[in-house]
Design a protein around this motif. Sequence first.
Motif: not given
Length: 302
Positions: A162-190
């Motif tokens: 119940r706690y987990y679902d309530e926390m998720v219900a309060g979340f929305a997008g933010n610039p850090t999530i956007d940056q995470l998606f961008e990093t996944i797409e542009t990650v440098r070689k290992p």
Amino acid sequence: MAPPIVRGTAAWKYFGDFRDALLAGQVLVLQVAHPVVAAGVRDHSDYTSDPWTRLMRTGASLSIYVYGGVSGARVEAARLRSVHQAFVGSLPDGRRYSALDPSAYAWVHATLVMAPVDAQRFFGRPLSTSELDEYYAQLCGIGRILGVRERDLPPDWAAFSRYYDEMVAGFAGNPTIDQLFETIETVRKPVDWLPDRWWLPLRRAQARGQLFLIRATLPPALRDRLGLPWSARDQRRFDRFARVVRAVSTPLPPGLRTAHMRWTGRLNVWFRAHPKAYARLVGGNGPGATPPRVPPDGPARS
């Protein structure tokens, strides 16, 4: 008192299952959906510039909690809290934050509790009620070692859900999530020696796969709030993929499915006892570095 984590118990079987790695992206999105975690990552994380080292250190740290023994978990917990004490800053609304904010700290732990359960639900066999009870009690014990406050640990699995679902219900997008998606797409070689002509198609493939798994495994309501597309065709593709993973992995014994994490945990406990070896082979302030002093019964908790 939490049941000890020994061979054959729920946490031993499921926390380090290699299928958990399929939810790595989902866990990161859920963590940085919390505004305090998002601000801390924005201000203090080096994952965008050095994601591969960050990934290895995170995996090493997680392995110690469950497979490094109680003393190893306590030392690693104290190290983490010591490092995070310096991570402070301001939220977009001007309020000050700390990386040790109790709500944020508990939420990060909660995502790590839920991920193995989700991994079994998607790619294996869902945990039974008795397994969930044992697993959650064991991960609550880990949470207490890490310094999560007693009142921030729901008393049982039903309350945690119940706690987990309530926390998720309060979340929305933010610039850090956007940056995470961008990093996944542009990650440098290992590694620098990998030719670009090999790495670029590999990067495109891993980005497609990682973003697909994130869309597939995020809670649907949050996926919609983030504006991530999902179709009936996508669901059929994911169902086929999950069936293949389930067919290949479920017959394997738990000891084989968790071997990589168990050995990583043992290796990092050894590194802690041999800091010069850690500094030479890995570098930085990790499990092999001189740890802060740990009180006899673990880090102090408020």
